[in-house]
Design a protein around this motif. Structure first.
Motif, PDB file in Angstrom:
ATOM      1  N   PRO A 234      35.819  28.504  49.743  1.00 45.61           N
ATOM      2  CA  PRO A 234      36.935  28.809  48.840  1.00 45.61           C
ATOM      3  C   PRO A 234      36.803  30.126  48.063  1.00 45.61           C
ATOM      4  CG  PRO A 234      36.340  26.510  48.657  1.00 45.61           C
ATOM      5  CD  PRO A 234      35.318  27.146  49.552  1.00 45.61           C
ATOM      6  N   ARG A 235      35.625  30.464  47.576  1.00 45.88           N
ATOM      7  CA  ARG A 235      35.490  31.703  46.799  1.00 45.88           C
ATOM      8  C   ARG A 235      35.687  32.933  47.675  1.00 45.88           C
ATOM      9  NH1 ARG A 235      34.069  31.724  41.564  1.00 45.88           N
ATOM     10  NH2 ARG A 235      33.063  33.738  41.693  1.00 45.88           N
ATOM     11  N   MET A 236      35.162  32.896  48.885  1.00 46.86           N
ATOM     12  CA  MET A 236      35.367  34.027  49.793  1.00 46.86           C
ATOM     13  C   MET A 236      36.843  34.152  50.144  1.00 46.86           C
ATOM     14  SD  MET A 236      32.311  34.042  52.547  1.00 46.86           S
ATOM     15  CE  MET A 236      30.627  34.320  52.093  1.00 46.86           C
ATOM     16  N   ARG A 237      37.474  33.014  50.401  1.00 46.91           N
ATOM     17  CA  ARG A 237      38.894  33.015  50.730  1.00 46.91           C
ATOM     18  C   ARG A 237      39.700  33.580  49.568  1.00 46.91           C
ATOM     19  NH1 ARG A 237      40.381  27.486  51.072  1.00 46.91           N
ATOM     20  NH2 ARG A 237      38.814  27.403  52.690  1.00 46.91           N
ATOM     21  N   ALA A 238      39.364  33.164  48.347  1.00 49.16           N
ATOM     22  CA  ALA A 238      40.080  33.657  47.170  1.00 49.16           C
ATOM     23  C   ALA A 238      39.891  35.159  47.008  1.00 49.16           C
ATOM     24  CB  ALA A 238      39.607  32.918  45.923  1.00 49.16           C
ATOM     25  N   ALA A 239      38.682  35.646  47.244  1.00 48.02           N
ATOM     26  CA  ALA A 239      38.429  37.084  47.133  1.00 48.02           C
ATOM     27  C   ALA A 239      39.308  37.852  48.130  1.00 48.02           C
ATOM     28  CB  ALA A 239      36.954  37.392  47.375  1.00 48.02           C
ATOM     29  N   LEU A 240      39.397  37.373  49.365  1.00 53.06           N
ATOM     30  CA  LEU A 240      40.241  38.037  50.362  1.00 53.06           C
ATOM     31  C   LEU A 240      41.718  37.980  49.991  1.00 53.06           C
ATOM     32  CD1 LEU A 240      38.826  37.069  53.865  1.00 53.06           C
ATOM     33  CD2 LEU A 240      38.655  39.245  52.678  1.00 53.06           C
ATOM     34  N   VAL A 241      42.167  36.824  49.546  1.00 55.48           N
ATOM     35  CA  VAL A 241      43.587  36.669  49.200  1.00 55.48           C
ATOM     36  C   VAL A 241      43.966  37.639  48.084  1.00 55.48           C
ATOM     37  CG1 VAL A 241      45.269  35.094  48.142  1.00 55.48           C
ATOM     38  CG2 VAL A 241      43.824  34.312  50.023  1.00 55.48           C
ATOM     39  N   PHE A 242      43.161  37.679  47.032  1.00 51.48           N
ATOM     40  CA  PHE A 242      43.507  38.552  45.911  1.00 51.48           C
ATOM     41  C   PHE A 242      43.352  40.030  46.257  1.00 51.48           C
ATOM     42  CE2 PHE A 242      42.493  34.825  42.978  1.00 51.48           C
ATOM     43  CZ  PHE A 242      43.817  34.469  42.910  1.00 51.48           C
ATOM     44  N   ARG A 243      42.330  40.375  47.019  1.00 54.01           N
ATOM     45  CA  ARG A 243      42.100  41.790  47.350  1.00 54.01           C
ATOM     46  C   ARG A 243      43.098  42.322  48.372  1.00 54.01           C
ATOM     47  NH1 ARG A 243      40.574  45.619  45.958  1.00 54.01           N
ATOM     48  NH2 ARG A 243      39.027  46.366  47.384  1.00 54.01           N
ATOM     49  N   TYR A 244      43.374  41.561  49.437  1.00 51.87           N
ATOM     50  CA  TYR A 244      44.155  42.112  50.539  1.00 51.87           C
ATOM     51  C   TYR A 244      45.584  41.593  50.637  1.00 51.87           C
ATOM     52  CZ  TYR A 244      39.714  44.046  51.748  1.00 51.87           C
ATOM     53  OH  TYR A 244      38.539  44.741  51.691  1.00 51.87           O
ATOM     54  N   PHE A 245      45.845  40.365  50.245  1.00 53.40           N
ATOM     55  CA  PHE A 245      47.217  39.876  50.300  1.00 53.40           C
ATOM     56  C   PHE A 245      48.000  40.317  49.069  1.00 53.40           C
ATOM     57  CE2 PHE A 245      45.175  37.077  53.289  1.00 53.40           C
ATOM     58  CZ  PHE A 245      46.109  37.025  54.301  1.00 53.40           C
ATOM     59  N   TYR A 246      47.325  40.356  47.919  1.00 58.89           N
ATOM     60  CA  TYR A 246      47.993  40.753  46.676  1.00 58.89           C
ATOM     61  C   TYR A 246      47.584  42.135  46.205  1.00 58.89           C
ATOM     62  CZ  TYR A 246      49.999  36.215  46.661  1.00 58.89           C
ATOM     63  OH  TYR A 246      50.719  35.125  47.023  1.00 58.89           O
TER      64      TYR A 246
ATOM     65  N   VAL B  66      39.305  45.607  42.469  1.00 58.01           N
ATOM     66  CA  VAL B  66      38.088  44.806  42.326  1.00 58.01           C
ATOM     67  C   VAL B  66      37.995  44.197  40.928  1.00 58.01           C
ATOM     68  CG1 VAL B  66      35.568  44.908  42.350  1.00 58.01           C
ATOM     69  CG2 VAL B  66      36.862  46.112  44.106  1.00 58.01           C
ATOM     70  N   ALA B  67      38.347  44.966  39.906  1.00 57.86           N
ATOM     71  CA  ALA B  67      38.254  44.472  38.521  1.00 57.86           C
ATOM     72  C   ALA B  67      39.201  43.295  38.281  1.00 57.86           C
ATOM     73  CB  ALA B  67      38.555  45.598  37.545  1.00 57.86           C
ATOM     74  N   ASP B  68      40.432  43.396  38.746  1.00 54.29           N
ATOM     75  CA  ASP B  68      41.393  42.303  38.560  1.00 54.29           C
ATOM     76  C   ASP B  68      40.980  41.059  39.345  1.00 54.29           C
ATOM     77  OD1 ASP B  68      42.965  43.754  36.820  1.00 54.29           O
ATOM     78  OD2 ASP B  68      44.362  44.421  38.378  1.00 54.29           O
ATOM     79  N   THR B  69      40.435  41.265  40.536  1.00 50.77           N
ATOM     80  CA  THR B  69      39.963  40.137  41.333  1.00 50.77           C
ATOM     81  C   THR B  69      38.781  39.465  40.643  1.00 50.77           C
ATOM     82  OG1 THR B  69      40.712  41.216  43.353  1.00 50.77           O
ATOM     83  CG2 THR B  69      39.110  39.439  43.606  1.00 50.77           C
ATOM     84  N   ALA B  70      37.876  40.264  40.105  1.00 47.74           N
ATOM     85  CA  ALA B  70      36.729  39.710  39.377  1.00 47.74           C
ATOM     86  C   ALA B  70      37.198  38.907  38.174  1.00 47.74           C
ATOM     87  CB  ALA B  70      35.792  40.839  38.933  1.00 47.74           C
TER      88      ALA B  70
ATOM     89  N   GLY C  70      30.608  43.298  41.352  1.00 50.96           N
ATOM     90  CA  GLY C  70      29.673  43.315  42.477  1.00 50.96           C
ATOM     91  C   GLY C  70      29.791  42.056  43.325  1.00 50.96           C
ATOM     92  N   THR C  71      30.008  40.923  42.666  1.00 49.31           N
ATOM     93  CA  THR C  71      30.188  39.670  43.400  1.00 49.31           C
ATOM     94  C   THR C  71      31.451  39.720  44.244  1.00 49.31           C
ATOM     95  OG1 THR C  71      28.992  38.427  41.710  1.00 49.31           O
ATOM     96  CG2 THR C  71      30.446  37.164  43.156  1.00 49.31           C
ATOM     97  N   VAL C  72      32.517  40.289  43.683  1.00 46.07           N
ATOM     98  CA  VAL C  72      33.765  40.417  44.443  1.00 46.07           C
ATOM     99  C   VAL C  72      33.528  41.277  45.687  1.00 46.07           C
ATOM    100  CG1 VAL C  72      36.093  41.414  44.433  1.00 46.07           C
ATOM    101  CG2 VAL C  72      35.305  40.050  42.494  1.00 46.07           C
ATOM    102  N   LYS C  73      32.836  42.381  45.510  1.00 49.42           N
ATOM    103  CA  LYS C  73      32.571  43.269  46.647  1.00 49.42           C
ATOM    104  C   LYS C  73      31.751  42.568  47.720  1.00 49.42           C
ATOM    105  CE  LYS C  73      32.680  47.435  43.798  1.00 49.42           C
ATOM    106  NZ  LYS C  73      31.857  48.526  43.243  1.00 49.42           N
ATOM    107  N   SER C  74      30.703  41.873  47.313  1.00 49.96           N
ATOM    108  CA  SER C  74      29.857  41.212  48.307  1.00 49.96           C
ATOM    109  C   SER C  74      30.585  40.033  48.954  1.00 49.96           C
ATOM    110  CB  SER C  74      28.535  40.759  47.687  1.00 49.96           C
ATOM    111  OG  SER C  74      28.746  39.744  46.729  1.00 49.96           O
ATOM    112  N   GLN C  75      31.337  39.260  48.171  1.00 48.81           N
ATOM    113  CA  GLN C  75      32.085  38.130  48.738  1.00 48.81           C
ATOM    114  C   GLN C  75      33.148  38.618  49.726  1.00 48.81           C
ATOM    115  OE1 GLN C  75      31.984  34.502  48.032  1.00 48.81           O
ATOM    116  NE2 GLN C  75      29.939  35.237  47.551  1.00 48.81           N
TER     117      GLN C  75
END
Length: 169
Positions: free
Chosen positions: A115-127, A131-135, A143-148
């Motif tokens: 779920p966390r990886m999926r959420a990172a992708l959804v927020f970064r690429y679909f919306y 990186v700051a807003d996703t974090a 850094g966690t957002v970038k690695s996830q």
């Protein structure tokens, strides 16, 4: 009789609910029933915290955070781990359907991610959040957002490469 707060909240729900359902559906990798439950939980929590939401510097970020927290809470429920929701109860065992179009293939591939990886992708690429807003939405460091995100993309590539039925045309 509605007061001003109820009217404001009603207008918010009318204008934003469809977007919340769309986001929740992506976060749940296409599980429409769970997405509806998440939106209801999110709206309930938001109604209780309506004054804080109105004072928030970033209301969209606040809303995303409440939605992600609702998903996290839902995934922690003990009965959720054993339940497999189905649209129709089968009479006998059936093979998994092969997704035919881009959206089904992507959703099927997304189900393979935590779920966390999926959420990172959804927020970064679909919306298209930075990186700051996703974090902020996920409650973690940049850094966690970038690695996830990097790990999620690697896993998606592997899943799609291993299963031609997930092919994204």
């Amino acid at each position: 009789m509605k007061n001003e707060r109820d009217e404001q909240f009603h207008q918010f729900v009318v204008t934003r609910r469809a977007g919340l359902v769309r986001t929740a559906t992506l976060l749940t990798a296409g599980d429409a029933h769970l997405a509806e439950d998440l939106v209801q939980s999110t709206l309930t929590k938001l109604y209780v915290a309506w004054p804080a939401f109105q004072r928030a510097d970033n209301p969209d970020g606040y809303l995303r955070r409440v939605l992600v927290n609702a998903l996290t809470d839902e995934r922690r429920r003990w009965w959720r781990r054993r339940e497999r929701p189905m649209a129709e109860v089968p009479d006998h065992a059936v093979a998994e359907a092969v997704p035919g179009d881009l959206e089904d293939g992507l959703r099927a591939a997304l189900t393979q991610l935590p779920p966390r990886m999926r959420a990172a992708l959804v927020f970064r690429y679909f919306y298209d959040l930075d990186v700051a807003d996703t974090a902020d939405a996920l409650g973690c460091s940049e850094g966690t957002v970038k690695s996830q995100t990097a790990r999620a993309l690697d896993r998606l590539r592997a899943v799609i490469g291993q299963n031609p039925s997930f092919a994204l045309r």
